[in-house]
Scaffold this active site. Structure first.
Site, PDB file in Angstrom:
ATOM      1  N   HIS A  80       0.855  -1.198   0.000  1.00 20.49           N
ATOM      2  CA  HIS A  80       0.000   0.000   0.000  1.00 20.49           C
ATOM      3  C   HIS A  80       0.889   1.246   0.000  1.00 20.49           C
ATOM      4  O   HIS A  80       1.310   1.734   1.052  1.00 20.49           O
ATOM      5  CB  HIS A  80      -0.925   0.000   1.232  1.00 20.49           C
ATOM      6  CG  HIS A  80      -1.968   1.082   1.181  1.00 20.49           C
ATOM      7  ND1 HIS A  80      -3.313   0.823   1.259  1.00 20.49           N
ATOM      8  CD2 HIS A  80      -1.865   2.420   1.025  1.00 20.49           C
ATOM      9  CE1 HIS A  80      -3.991   1.959   1.172  1.00 20.49           C
ATOM     10  NE2 HIS A  80      -3.120   2.950   1.030  1.00 20.49           N
TER      11      HIS A  80
ATOM     12  N   ARG B 103       3.777  16.384 -15.583  1.00 20.33           N
ATOM     13  CA  ARG B 103       3.103  16.966 -16.749  1.00 20.33           C
ATOM     14  C   ARG B 103       3.328  16.198 -18.037  1.00 20.33           C
ATOM     15  O   ARG B 103       2.584  16.372 -18.989  1.00 20.33           O
ATOM     16  CB  ARG B 103       3.599  18.402 -16.952  1.00 20.33           C
ATOM     17  CG  ARG B 103       3.329  19.287 -15.751  1.00 20.33           C
ATOM     18  CD  ARG B 103       3.845  20.674 -16.001  1.00 20.33           C
ATOM     19  NE  ARG B 103       3.799  21.478 -14.794  1.00 20.33           N
ATOM     20  CZ  ARG B 103       4.264  22.711 -14.704  1.00 20.33           C
ATOM     21  NH1 ARG B 103       4.800  23.283 -15.771  1.00 20.33           N
ATOM     22  NH2 ARG B 103       4.197  23.378 -13.571  1.00 20.33           N
TER      23      ARG B 103
ATOM     24  N   HIS C  85      -9.550   1.107  -0.678  1.00 20.27           N
ATOM     25  CA  HIS C  85      -9.394   1.704   0.655  1.00 20.27           C
ATOM     26  C   HIS C  85     -10.769   1.634   1.323  1.00 20.27           C
ATOM     27  O   HIS C  85     -11.783   1.887   0.660  1.00 20.27           O
ATOM     28  CB  HIS C  85      -9.049   3.186   0.568  1.00 20.27           C
ATOM     29  CG  HIS C  85      -7.661   3.531   0.115  1.00 20.27           C
ATOM     30  ND1 HIS C  85      -7.162   3.176  -1.097  1.00 20.27           N
ATOM     31  CD2 HIS C  85      -6.675   4.247   0.725  1.00 20.27           C
ATOM     32  CE1 HIS C  85      -5.918   3.651  -1.215  1.00 20.27           C
ATOM     33  NE2 HIS C  85      -5.597   4.304  -0.119  1.00 20.27           N
TER      34      HIS C  85
ATOM     35  N   GLU D 236     -10.959   3.851   6.719  1.00 18.90           N
ATOM     36  CA  GLU D 236      -9.852   4.699   7.184  1.00 18.90           C
ATOM     37  C   GLU D 236     -10.421   5.848   8.011  1.00 18.90           C
ATOM     38  O   GLU D 236      -9.934   6.130   9.096  1.00 18.90           O
ATOM     39  CB  GLU D 236      -9.070   5.225   5.966  1.00 18.90           C
ATOM     40  CG  GLU D 236      -7.900   6.147   6.309  1.00 18.90           C
ATOM     41  CD  GLU D 236      -7.200   6.720   5.067  1.00 18.90           C
ATOM     42  OE1 GLU D 236      -7.734   6.537   3.956  1.00 18.90           O
ATOM     43  OE2 GLU D 236      -6.141   7.350   5.230  1.00 18.90           O
TER      44      GLU D 236
ATOM     45  N   ASP E 100       2.088   4.113   2.710  1.00 19.72           N
ATOM     46  CA  ASP E 100       1.048   4.984   2.131  1.00 19.72           C
ATOM     47  C   ASP E 100       1.620   6.120   1.262  1.00 19.72           C
ATOM     48  O   ASP E 100       1.755   5.933   0.061  1.00 19.72           O
ATOM     49  CB  ASP E 100       0.137   5.527   3.242  1.00 19.72           C
ATOM     50  CG  ASP E 100      -1.275   5.816   2.757  1.00 19.72           C
ATOM     51  OD1 ASP E 100      -1.582   5.508   1.595  1.00 19.72           O
ATOM     52  OD2 ASP E 100      -2.087   6.330   3.555  1.00 19.72           O
TER      53      ASP E 100
HETATM   54 ZN   LIG Z   1      -3.633   4.963   0.607  1.00 19.27          ZN
END
Ligand SMILES: [Zn+2]
Length: 349
Positions: free
Chosen positions: A23, A78, A206, A209, A287
């Site tokens: 993750h 970009r 997810h 959370e 994360d």
């Molecule tokens: Zn996450």
């Protein structure tokens, strides 16, 4: 405070421990070193190019400031070459932490919406993946996630990019859902997950959370989650914990992130121990590591403290991530054997 004997200082052991990470976000992994390179390519951006100034730039005053900084980094991606540089350099940072395998979450919608050609985007990530594997030995795989806050248009676009045989990259293994949970009910994404699963992708949304265990249930029943990103609030529902344990559905736990986003108040209140006691397969992850002032090794050190783990315990935790990964059996075996060999050498020395 108890003073640990030097041999129980986990940091040196963790630094050399072979690991898998399940993750971790693409743009959220842009370290000050990488951001500085990207900012130098785009001098019109307001992002500093000096790595020391960037450390200050990455010191967040509050969550709104974090979002602002995150978006300024998104604005540096970009061109396909920016995508390639970011992806390749993330692998370099991972290799330094002995990450052997990573499932990196990408949000292709953010790039295609900003005008990056979809085919060029796919080529850039695949080229970076193959070069990084050859140069650093770190294997990367992709999870394409829906930015939930961007609505069903983004879900449609992400599902299309993930399932169109002419576009879908070889490294893609899973389909996810991120963004805020409040006001963005999971069940509305069911048709997109159904398409991704029918195309052979694994489901890793997810959930739980920042909202309650009902969101995790939705992720399981509606989106057919095989692993859950965070799942923090599962701790409040013993029936849910039993279900996760019984079905071997792993939680991707990111302790420092949970504090930074205030999903959990303090590390001492983190439910990690409760997950382990309930028999849930837990994996440790970072994360958005530079954004939260952490890295995977630091997260393992946090877990060692919260779970009171010695070297053997840390090795088991590292093997949990291998077990819960979408590697094939031979790939899993290889990393697990490497973890065992490293641990045996360490304990014999
Ligand atoms: Zn996450």
């Amino acid at each position: 405070m108890t003073v640990q004997p030097a041999s129980h200082d986990p940091h040196a052991f963790i630094a050399g421990l072979p690991k898998a990470e399940l993750h971790v976000h693409h743009v959220g992994s842009a370290s000050p070193r990488i951001v500085s390179e990207l900012a130098a390519r785009h001098p019109d951006s307001k992002v500093p190019t000096d790595p020391e100034a960037l450390v200050d730039y990455f010191t967040f005053t509050d969550f709104a400031h974090f979002i602002q900084v995150y978006l300024s980094v998104v604005d540096l991606i970009r061109t396909p070459e920016d995508v390639r540089l970011l992806t390749y350099e993330i692998a370099r940072d991972m290799a330094r932490q002995q990450v052997r395998y990573a499932e990196l979450t990408l949000t292709p919608f953010s790039s295609t919406r900003r005008g990056i050609d979809e085919r060029a985007f796919m080529e850039a990530i695949e080229d970076a993946r193959k070069s990084a594997e050859a140069d650093f030995g770190t294997v990367q795989r992709w999870c394409f996630d829906i930015p939930g806050e961007a609505g069903l248009e983004s879900a449609e676009e992400t599902a299309r990019l993930a399932t169109d045989d002419r576009l879908r990259p070889e490294g893609l293994v899973s389909f996810g859902l991120g963004g805020p949970e409040t006001g963005v009910p999971r069940p509305q994404f069911k048709p997109y997950f159904d398409r991704a699963i029918a195309a052979g992708l694994h489901s890793v949304p997810h959930a739980g959370e920042t909202t309650g265990p009902e969101t995790v249930w939705d992720a399981l029943t509606e989106l057919r989650a095989e692993r859950v990103g965070h799942g923090t609030s599962s701790a409040r529902d013993p029936r849910l914990l039993a279900h996760l344990a019984e079905h071997g559905i792993a939680l991707e736990v990111c302790p420092t992130s949970n504090i930074a986003t205030r999903a959990v108040r303090t590390l001492d209140e983190h439910p990690l121990q409760a997950f382990v006691e309930a028999g849930v397969l837990v994996t440790i992850n970072s994360d958005d590591p530079p954004m939260f002032g952490t890295d995977l090794n630091s997260e393992y050190a946090v877990a060692a403290r919260l779970l009171d783990l010695d070297e053997r315990g840390l090795a088991e935790l590292a093997k949990n991530a291998v077990r819960a990964s979408f590697l094939d059996e031979a790939g899993k075996r290889r990393i697990a054997d490497e973890i065992d060999a490293y641990t045996a050498r360490w304990l014999a020395s």
